[in-house]
Design an enzyme around this catalytic site. Structure first.
Site, mmCIF file in Angstrom:
data_model
loop_
_atom_site.group_PDB
_atom_site.id
_atom_site.type_symbol
_atom_site.label_atom_id
_atom_site.label_comp_id
_atom_site.label_asym_id
_atom_site.label_seq_id
_atom_site.Cartn_x
_atom_site.Cartn_y
_atom_site.Cartn_z
ATOM 1 N N ASP A 184 0.865 -1.176 0.000
ATOM 2 C CA ASP A 184 0.000 0.000 0.000
ATOM 3 C C ASP A 184 0.902 1.226 0.000
ATOM 4 O O ASP A 184 2.106 1.141 0.265
ATOM 5 C CB ASP A 184 -0.947 -0.015 1.201
ATOM 6 C CG ASP A 184 -2.260 0.707 0.898
ATOM 7 O OD1 ASP A 184 -2.273 1.572 0.002
ATOM 8 O OD2 ASP A 184 -3.274 0.416 1.563
ATOM 9 N N GLU B 122 -17.379 9.673 5.202
ATOM 10 C CA GLU B 122 -16.819 8.329 5.375
ATOM 11 C C GLU B 122 -15.888 8.057 4.205
ATOM 12 O O GLU B 122 -16.251 8.211 3.044
ATOM 13 C CB GLU B 122 -17.913 7.268 5.470
ATOM 14 C CG GLU B 122 -18.904 7.227 4.331
ATOM 15 C CD GLU B 122 -19.904 6.084 4.456
ATOM 16 O OE1 GLU B 122 -19.704 5.188 5.295
ATOM 17 O OE2 GLU B 122 -20.879 6.092 3.700
#
Length: 717
Positions: A247, A459
């Site tokens: 990542d 979110e």
């Protein structure tokens, strides 16, 4: 299954990759292991940036079809649809790549290596990135993940259409603000029953080309440098042949966040030695120094580069004399009329009807003079798309979709109602600055459409611009700001109210469930979302979506957010009654099940076949989502778990027999040592349009059919 990995062409790619890597200097090798890999002109290697995104459409590189967010598509429970959408995404990806290459554009987000799908399990509704996933269930996530990968990568035996990437491996679902230092502790049983199955399916069934590690540690090891995950499980246990990517900037977390290494070079050595081939970031430029110091072998570097160059070769990037089947896809396919039609169809299939008291829906346009559309998501484009999105050539909010649908026949009044999360819209207001407008619209309208929920500014991923609190996670499950207040104002008007929720996760809307007659969960429905919801509201499309996550009554009933044990989480392990259960969703018609049978009441190694006749007993065409659940009838086992899905389209009055094969693995459960075993004893098979929980029975008024089978002798899968 990836045809290329089993073809003669694959051996050729490996031979060519090894030959190419053998000609590189050590420094050249190191620079090829970062996402922004530079050109090596003397070897005919073009610059290539590995970082591209395609979660629900080609992202971050200009115009593309913006399909519904991943959690939205999960609500379709439709494997075929997921592959169709992913194939369309790959088509647009190729079209854009062909144009970009023509004009020598090798920038970020311009490649064919798409870091999608996200097959993490949405274990806690507070997690901000849950809307990137296919929900809370390992079986559903596995099935949709496999078909999404197959759609992206295509079925040509010589070339990948695009390269998919299963992420984030593994045991990753928040909290966002702790991810760079957090250690997710999961027992072996939870690992194999919940957190790993979708990754395994993507690797072994779909032949996914890449796997991305997660930011966090899992059981003490940073995921992007975990011997357990990357070597023992991924390579050795599952036989993964593709490449592993970190990542973004996760390698520096080894020393800066997790504190497991002393500095950059040590972190790089840990990652590379344990199987990470590609660094999203820049730290792998230290690879050359690490090789010189003896902390990484050059053979391991060569292995990583062979993995990487084989991917590029499978994509046709090194074939000058040979064309791939995708080289002639023109730019004009991007966000074309055909793509928009597929997008609309997809959005329609994702809408979930949660409540429809006295058949308020569908609305009859001929009997309505004025519609009031109220709420912060009435005209909010951000609530259409979620995150990791592209840019559509046109968007349809809910208000725009309804306005287009009713045309000049019905007057439409629109109000923002309140701010999405703040107490007032205007900074100079004393508060409640749209209440009078809400009341006036309600008074003037025949029916009220309340458009509430969240958007990707509330979110999302930690660090995303606009996350207003909790680093993208939700502090609770309540409607933010004054949304509950304006919903109560609309209810108090005495007019019929339809609540349309746009959100990527569960919200505690217990008051609405008690008071509002019709409720729709629209998720983040994509650029065509407003049109799709309008067609559902007015009955042109019969809703068929099902809940891919549990809607809880309150966050208080949940374990701590940082607790990765599955006990008390999701429909498979919860003990409380849900507000809206996983697998639940209503229709404008009714379906009945008859002649539900199983091929044998004894399950052997070949499994069993389940049959049922499904009849549309209502007055309009509809699509039923047949769900099969399995429960081991003994203490200490999970609740009934989804093990089969079938979509059935039926005209009014039509019947059809549905057949589903349950493999022996559908009856298997992992033990605490990670052994997948089918134990002797009795099992229950449930067949119907929902899961066999008490709340679903109350909401649907139906009890799903139950069949008993038994296993005479235990065996290991």
């Amino acid at each position: 299954m990836d045809l290329i990995k089993n073809s003669v062409k694959n051996a050729e790619y490996e031979k060519r990759a090894r030959s190419l890597v053998a000609q590189m200097t050590l420094e050249e090798k190191a620079f090829q292991m970062v996402n922004g890999a530079p050109a090596i002109e003397r070897l005919g290697i073009k610059a290539y940036n590995w970082w591209n995104e395609a979660l629900h459409g080609v992202a971050r590189a200009g115009t593309a079809t913006v399909f519904p967010q991943a959690i939205s598509m999960a609500a379709s429970f439709d494997e075929d649809l997921l592959e169709e959408v992913a194939d369309a995404i790959a088509t647009e990806g190729r079209a854009k790549f062909n144009a970009q290459q023509k004009y020598d554009d090798c920038d970020i987000y311009k490649g064919l290596t798409f870091w999608s799908p996200n097959v993490n399990i949405f274990r806690d509704p507070r997690w901000g990135r849950g809307h990137e996933t296919f929900g809370e269930d390992p079986y559903l996530t596995s099935r949709l993940g496999v078909r999404f990968v197959e759609g992206l990568q295509g079925h040509d035996e010589n070339y990948l259409k695009a390269a998919a990437c299963a992420k984030h491996f593994a045991v990753h679902s928040g909290p966002e603000d702790l991810r760079h230092e957090f250690n997710a502790e999961a027992g072996v049983q939870d690992m194999y029953e919940t957190y790993l199955p979708a990754f395994k399916a993507c690797v072994q069934e779909a032949g996914v080309e890449a796997v991305m590690g997660a930011y966090n540690r899992t059981n003490g090891e940073p995921c992007c440098g975990s011997k357990t995950l990357l070597q023992d499980i991924l390579r050795e246990e599952w036989g993964f042949k593709g490449h592993v990517v970190s990542d973004c900037w996760a390698i520096k977390d080894f020393h800066e966040g997790h504190g497991v290494t002393a500095g950059a070079e040590e972190s790089v050595a840990m990652a590379v030695n344990n199987g990470c081939d590609l660094n999203c970031g820049e730290l792998f430029i230290y690879v050359a120094d690490a090789v010189k110091k003896g902390t990484i072998s050059e053979e391991r570097v060569d292995e990583a580069l062979v993995h990487l160059f084989m991917t590029r070769m499978k994509l046709g990037m090194f074939d000058k004399d040979e064309k791939t089947p995708y080289d002639d896809i023109p730019y004009t396919v991007v966000d074309s009329k055909e793509m928009q039609q597929l997008n609309l169809k997809t959005a329609e299939k994702c809408v979930v009807l949660l409540k429809n008291e006295n058949n308020l829906l569908p609305l009859d346009k001929s009997g309505i003079k004025t519609i009031g559309i109220i709420g912060p998501n009435a005209n909010n484009r951000k609530a259409l798309v979620g995150n990791y999105e592209g840019t559509a050539s046109r968007y349809f909010t809910i208000a725009e979709g309804i306005q287009e649908y009713v045309g000049e026949d019905v007057r439409v009044l629109v109000s923002e109602g309140c701010h999405l999360y703040r107490e007032q819209i205007s900074n100079l207001s004393t508060g409640k600055d749209r209440d009078s407008e809400v009341k006036a619209i309600c008074e003037a309208s025949d029916v009220i459409i309340m458009c509430l929920g969240l958007d990707s500014g509330l979110e999302g991923e930690e660090g995303d611009q606009g996350n207003q609190y909790a680093s993208g996670d939700k502090p609770n499950l309540n409607l933010p700001g004054r949304q509950q207040k304006i919903l109560e104002l609309a209810y108090a008007s005495g007019k019929p109210v339809v609540l349309v929720m746009l959100s990527g996760s569960a919200l505690a809307i217990g008051w609405a469930d008690e008071h509002i007659p019709a409720i729709i969960q629209g998720w983040y429905p994509g650029a065509q979302g407003g049109r799709a919801i309008a067609r559902v509201l007015f009955g042109e499309k019969n809703p068929e979506g099902r809940m891919p996550v549990t809607f809880y009554r309150t966050s208080e009933e949940l374990p701590e957010f940082t607790d990765y044990s599955m006990k008390g989480r999701t429909y498979r392990y919860m003990r409380e009654e849900a507000l809206y259960p996983f697998g639940y969703g209503l229709s404008y018609t009714e379906f009945a099940y008859s002649d539900v049978t199983v091929s044998s009441d004894t399950v052997g190694t070949d499994g069993v076949t389940v049959r049922a006749t499904v009849t549309n007993t209502g007055k309009r065409e509809g699509i039923e989502t047949v769900q099969v659940y399995v429960k081991a009838d003994r203490e200490g086992t999970p609740n009934a778990q989804l093990k089969g899905i079938r979509k059935v389209s039926l005209q009014a009055g039509e019947s059809r027999e549905v057949t589903l094969q349950l493999s022996a693995e559908a009856f298997a459960l992992y033990d605490e040592q990670g052994v997948n075993q089918v134990k002797e004893g009795q099992y229950l098979i449930f067949v119907g349009g929902a899961q066999p929980d008490s709340r679903s029975e109350k909401l649907t008024g139906k009890k799903v059919a139950a069949l008993k089978v038994h296993i005479e002798e235990s065996f290991v899968i």
